[in-house]
Motif scaffolding. Structure first.
Motif, PDB file in Angstrom:
ATOM      1  N   ALA A 220      55.553  38.470  48.052  1.00 27.39           N
ATOM      2  CA  ALA A 220      54.406  39.211  48.598  1.00 27.39           C
ATOM      3  C   ALA A 220      53.807  38.448  49.771  1.00 27.39           C
ATOM      4  O   ALA A 220      54.022  37.245  49.939  1.00 27.39           O
ATOM      5  N   ALA A 221      53.070  39.189  50.582  1.00 25.61           N
ATOM      6  CA  ALA A 221      52.254  38.581  51.631  1.00 25.61           C
ATOM      7  C   ALA A 221      50.869  38.308  51.039  1.00 25.61           C
ATOM      8  O   ALA A 221      50.506  38.876  49.992  1.00 25.61           O
TER       9      ALA A 221
ATOM     10  N   ALA B 112      51.070  35.566  43.807  1.00 23.30           N
ATOM     11  CA  ALA B 112      51.877  36.788  43.948  1.00 23.30           C
ATOM     12  C   ALA B 112      53.328  36.398  44.193  1.00 23.30           C
ATOM     13  O   ALA B 112      53.613  35.374  44.817  1.00 23.30           O
TER      14      ALA B 112
ATOM     15  N   TRP C 255      48.021  39.378  51.635  1.00 19.95           N
ATOM     16  CA  TRP C 255      47.111  40.510  51.484  1.00 19.95           C
ATOM     17  C   TRP C 255      47.619  41.525  50.451  1.00 19.95           C
ATOM     18  O   TRP C 255      46.997  42.550  50.233  1.00 19.95           O
ATOM     19  N   GLU C 256      48.746  41.226  49.804  1.00 19.85           N
ATOM     20  CA  GLU C 256      49.300  42.167  48.827  1.00 19.85           C
ATOM     21  C   GLU C 256      48.832  41.812  47.404  1.00 19.85           C
ATOM     22  O   GLU C 256      48.255  40.767  47.156  1.00 19.85           O
ATOM     23  N   GLU C 257      49.123  42.729  46.491  1.00 22.90           N
ATOM     24  CA  GLU C 257      48.594  42.662  45.132  1.00 22.90           C
ATOM     25  C   GLU C 257      49.068  41.407  44.385  1.00 22.90           C
ATOM     26  O   GLU C 257      50.262  41.156  44.280  1.00 22.90           O
TER      27      GLU C 257
ATOM     28  N   THR D 139      53.479  33.276  46.781  1.00 20.48           N
ATOM     29  CA  THR D 139      52.325  33.205  47.672  1.00 20.48           C
ATOM     30  C   THR D 139      51.072  32.890  46.863  1.00 20.48           C
ATOM     31  O   THR D 139      50.776  33.561  45.868  1.00 20.48           O
TER      32      THR D 139
ATOM     33  N   ARG E 198      53.759  37.251  56.488  1.00 21.09           N
ATOM     34  CA  ARG E 198      54.803  38.102  55.920  1.00 21.09           C
ATOM     35  C   ARG E 198      55.015  37.664  54.470  1.00 21.09           C
ATOM     36  O   ARG E 198      54.282  36.827  53.970  1.00 21.09           O
ATOM     37  N   ARG E 199      56.053  38.178  53.829  1.00 20.79           N
ATOM     38  CA  ARG E 199      56.254  37.858  52.417  1.00 20.79           C
ATOM     39  C   ARG E 199      56.908  36.486  52.212  1.00 20.79           C
ATOM     40  O   ARG E 199      57.769  36.090  52.991  1.00 20.79           O
TER      41      ARG E 199
END
Ligand code: SF4
Length: 382
Positions: free
Chosen positions: A359-360, A356, A362-364, A345, A340-341
């Motif tokens: 963010a998690a 990031a 896998w996010e931008e 990260t 999760r966020r």
């Protein structure tokens, strides 16, 4: 032959168990799901002995309150399984074990509603084997509600007046049930999930996001969430945290000698409760609610996980006191340690880190290609 793309994490649709270990970079990961989230001192000692003899000398405490022995060789695996059976920690049926993903209110008492629901749920598990393996159950029916942030698809909770509810994860409200009808209600909801194609979505919240659920299942607000339990002394015993979920077997074994110790309860958030002891701290474990490591998450990373291209935990420990929010250092975009966020990260990719905010993994990211040295100056609020 098609080679796997190293940037695409392999997301397995199942969780490891004792009957179905997962292969990792250092050998097999054998996951143990303690019944009722409780272990006697003799069971803990036995697990520590197995980890020392066949594993890497530590036990992992997972975010969903399971224990793992890692680095088990193929040759030793049958002996580990036999050892778990001797400790009464093994399900007879591998299919039932795969579905026995149960979060249990850690303050349950023998014979209380949480304990009784657990027994009824165990009897019913063979009837829900069509559900995806990853789905889980929460018995959030203790003195306070504490599992809001924990992963579970079918949730037994209480309403503001103390009445029992069954709530589907992702729904704001639940379905009032009587205790003797609670499991039938769960079976109905599980059948609805299967009949409406939920297996394709895999998890309840994802399925609910695109599939309307009958209104009578969403009528009653659950009671407000209490603050999560945190490390420290309590009237019932001592709550401790495992840094990054690691429990050194020697230290845990020694803890079983604490005067008055009755039982160890495993809890979400990589915490455990030593019931009966009046000890106030224990070397090697987190014993206070303000420890920076409680806000930091890191998977085993390289070289232990074959999907990781970076080492994670040394960097996470080094940054723990320099980041004021939550920090997640993930070996790859799968984000096992904290899916999760987090406020900050750092995600491994091709031997470097992506960075990031909020963010998690896998996010931008906002920055890529960072080395551990580039991250040394990281200070303040992310
Ligand atoms: S997040 Fe960590 S443990 Fe999970 S697959 Fe990626 S590198 Fe492995």
């Amino acid at each position: 032959m098609i080679q796997p793309d190293p940037q695409t994490p392999i997301v397995k649709g199942w969780c490891p168990g004792a009957h179905r270990p997962m292969r990792s970079g250092d050998g097999l990961v054998v996951r143990v799901r303690p019944f009722r989230a409780a272990l006697t001192p003799a069971q803990v000692r036995g697990l520590c002995a197995l980890a020392r003899r066949y594993g890497n000398g530590t036990l992992d405490l997972t975010s969903r309150a399971n224990l793992q022995i890692r680095a088990v060789s193929d040759a030793d695996y049958p002996d580990v399984l036999a050892g778990l059976a001797d400790l009464n920690l093994l399900d007879h049926d591998p299919a039932v074990e795969a579905h026995r993903n149960v979060l249990m209110a850690p303050d349950w008492q023998p014979g209380d509603v949480t304990d009784r629901l657990y027994g009824r749920l165990m009897d019913a598990l063979p009837r829900v084997l069509a559900l995806p393996d990853k789905m889980g159950f929460a018995l959030d029916t203790g003195a306070a509600s504490r599992f809001a942030d924990c992963s579970a698809d079918f949730r037994f909770e209480r309403d503001a007046g103390g009445g029992l509810l069954l709530r589907a994860d992702g729904a704001a409200k639940g379905w009032p049930v009587r205790e003797n009808g609670a499991i039938d209600a769960l079976l109905d909801m599980a059948q609805w999930f299967i009949d409406t194609g939920g297996a394709e979505a895999g998890r309840m919240a994802r399925h609910l996001a695109r599939t309307p659920m009958a209104g009578h299942w969403q009528t009653t607000q659950p009671r407000p969430q209490a603050a999560p339990l945190a490390p420290g002394a309590t009237p019932e015993g001592l709550i401790l945290g495992a840094p990054f979920g690691t429990l050194p077997a020697d230290r845990l074994d020694a803890a079983m000698d604490l005067p008055g110790l009755l039982e160890m309860r495993v809890m979400p958030g990589r915490l455990f409760w030593l019931l009966g002891t009046d000890a106030r701290a224990l070397d090697g474990f987190i014993s206070g609610p303000d420890a920076a490591l409680l806000r930091v998450h890191a998977c085993p990373g390289a070289p232990l996980c074959p999907q990781a291209t970076v080492a994670t935990r040394a960097l996470a420990a080094r940054l723990a006191n320099r980041v004021s929010g939550s920090l997640h250092v993930s070996g790859c975009a799968k984000g096992c340690a904290w899916p999760r966020r987090a406020n900050l990260t750092l995600t491994g990719r091709d031997g470097h880190f992506d960075l990031a905010h909020d963010a998690a993994p896998w996010e931008e990211p906002v920055a890529t290609g960072l080395s551990p040295e580039d991250l040394s100056d990281l200070t303040g609020t992310p």
